[in-house]
Write an enzyme that holds these catalytic residues in place. Structure first.
Site, PDB file in Angstrom:
ATOM      1  N   GLU A   1     -52.079 -14.112-107.393  1.00  0.00           N
ATOM      2  CA  GLU A   1     -52.631 -13.531-106.171  1.00  0.00           C
ATOM      3  C   GLU A   1     -51.584 -13.482-105.066  1.00  0.00           C
ATOM      4  O   GLU A   1     -51.547 -12.538-104.268  1.00  0.00           O
ATOM      5  CB  GLU A   1     -53.853 -14.338-105.736  1.00  0.00           C
ATOM      6  CG  GLU A   1     -55.033 -14.183-106.698  1.00  0.00           C
ATOM      7  CD  GLU A   1     -56.129 -15.204-106.494  1.00  0.00           C
ATOM      8  OE1 GLU A   1     -57.313 -14.834-106.573  1.00  0.00           O
ATOM      9  OE2 GLU A   1     -55.808 -16.396-106.259  1.00  0.00           O
TER      10      GLU A   1
ATOM     11  N   GLU B   1     -58.871 -19.024-114.032  1.00  0.00           N
ATOM     12  CA  GLU B   1     -59.860 -19.779-113.261  1.00  0.00           C
ATOM     13  C   GLU B   1     -61.117 -20.115-114.055  1.00  0.00           C
ATOM     14  O   GLU B   1     -61.671 -21.221-113.925  1.00  0.00           O
ATOM     15  CB  GLU B   1     -60.238 -19.006-111.988  1.00  0.00           C
ATOM     16  CG  GLU B   1     -59.186 -19.031-110.895  1.00  0.00           C
ATOM     17  CD  GLU B   1     -58.152 -17.940-111.027  1.00  0.00           C
ATOM     18  OE1 GLU B   1     -57.382 -17.739-110.083  1.00  0.00           O
ATOM     19  OE2 GLU B   1     -58.092 -17.288-112.103  1.00  0.00           O
TER      20      GLU B   1
END
Length: 255
Positions: A113, A133
Site C-alpha cells: 500500500e 491480511e
C-alpha cells in the site's frame, strides 16, 4: 530503534524505512514520522523528487507491525490504526513532488500500500508483492482495496486479497504497476529522478494534480489546489492582501 529517516541531497530526497529487524514493518511512531517528513517536503522548495526506500535485504516493507495493533479494541483499531494510517498514506500520495518507490525486496500488506501511494515504482527481479491480511484475520486498511484497485485489474487484486497469491516482478511490470524492473532499482530510481532537472517544477506539480483529478483521487482537494495556485498568482489576490493590510476597500483589477 525503528524509525523513518528523511535524507535530502540537493534536488532529490529519500524517505527511508529503517526497521529491518522487523522487516521494516510500520509502528505508530514510524507512521507519525512519515507524516512529519511529508510536511517537511511540502515546504522544501529545492526538492524536485522523493524516493521511498528501505534498509535491509529481507523486505521493502512487510506492512504493519502486528504487535502494534493486535491488542487494540475494535474501535481503536478502526478509528486510530486504520484511519490514521490511511490518512498518512494519502498525505504521501498527495505530495506535490513526484515520488518513486524502490521495491528491492518483498512488499506485503501495508508495504504494498505504501508503494501504491507513490507515483511510480521500480522493482528488483527477485522482489514479490502480496496482500496477506486475510491470513491473519484482517483486511487491507491503508488503501489496498481502494487505491491499489485503480492500479491493477480487479481479478488480479482478488487473486492477491482473497486467495493470498503473490505477484512477481515480471507480472507486476506486465500489469503496469511497476515502471521498470532492474537489478539495482535504487540506482534506476535516482536516474529517473535526475531527469526531472529538465522539467519545470511547477509544470510537473500541476500535471500531477491534473492526473490525480482525472482518476478521481481526492478530486476536490486537487481542484482546490489548482485553483489556489492560479488565484495566488493574480493581481486580484495581491490587491486583496494589500487592501486588508492597509485597512481600505480593495479595487480589484480583474487580472
Amino acid at each position: 530503534m525503528s524509525t523513518v529517516h528523511l535524507q535530502i541531497d540537493g534536488p532529490i530526497a529519500q524517505i527511508v524505512l529503517d526497521n529491518p529487524a522487523k522487516l521494516n514493518a510500520f509502528t505508530p511512531e514510524m507512521l507519525a514520522q512519515l507524516e512529519g517528513h511529508c510536511a517537511t517536503l511540502e515546504r522544501a522548495g529545492d526538492v524536485l523528487c522523493v524516493i521511498v526506500r528501505s534498509e535491509g535485504d529481507r523486505a521493502f516493507c512487510a506492512g504493519a507491525d502486528i504487535t502494534a495493533w493486535a491488542e487494540l479494541s475494535p474501535f481503536d483499531f478502526a478509528r486510530h490504526w486504520v484511519r490514521e494510517g490511511h490518512r498518512i498514506f494519502d498525505r504521501l500520495a498527495r505530495l506535490s513532488k513526484p515520488t518513486i518507490a524502490v521495491i528491492h525486496a518483498p512488499a506485503f500488506g501495508g508495504g504494498l500500500e505504501l508503494a501504491a501511494a507513490c507515483d511510480i515504482r521500480v522493482m528488483a527481479p527477485s522482489a514479490t508483492l502480496a496482500l496477506p491480511e486475510a491470513q491473519v484475520g484482517i483486511v487491507p486498511g491503508w488503501s489496498g482495496t481502494q487505491r491499489f484497485a485503480r492500479l491493477i485489474p480487479e481479478p488480479v487484486l482478488k487473486e492477491m486479497a482473497l486467495f493470498g497469491r503473490r505477484i512477481d516482478a515480471a507480472r507486476a511490470h506486465g500489469l503496469g504497476f511497476v515502471a521498470e524492473v532492474a537489478d539495482d532499482p535504487l540506482a534506476l530510481a535516482q536516474s529517473i529522478a535526475a531527469g526531472l532537472a529538465k522539467s519545470s517544477p511547477r509544470a510537473v506539480e500541476v500535471a500531477k494534480y491534473q492526473i490525480h483529478a482525472a482518476v478521481d483521487e481526492d478530486r476536490s482537494a486537487m481542484i482546490e489546489a489548482l485553483g489556489g495556485g492560479m488565484i495566488g498568482a493574480s493581481a486580484d489576490k495581491a490587491e486583496g492582501v494589500a487592501a486588508f493590510v492597509e485597512k481600505r476597500k480593495p479595487a480589484f483589477p480583474g487580472s
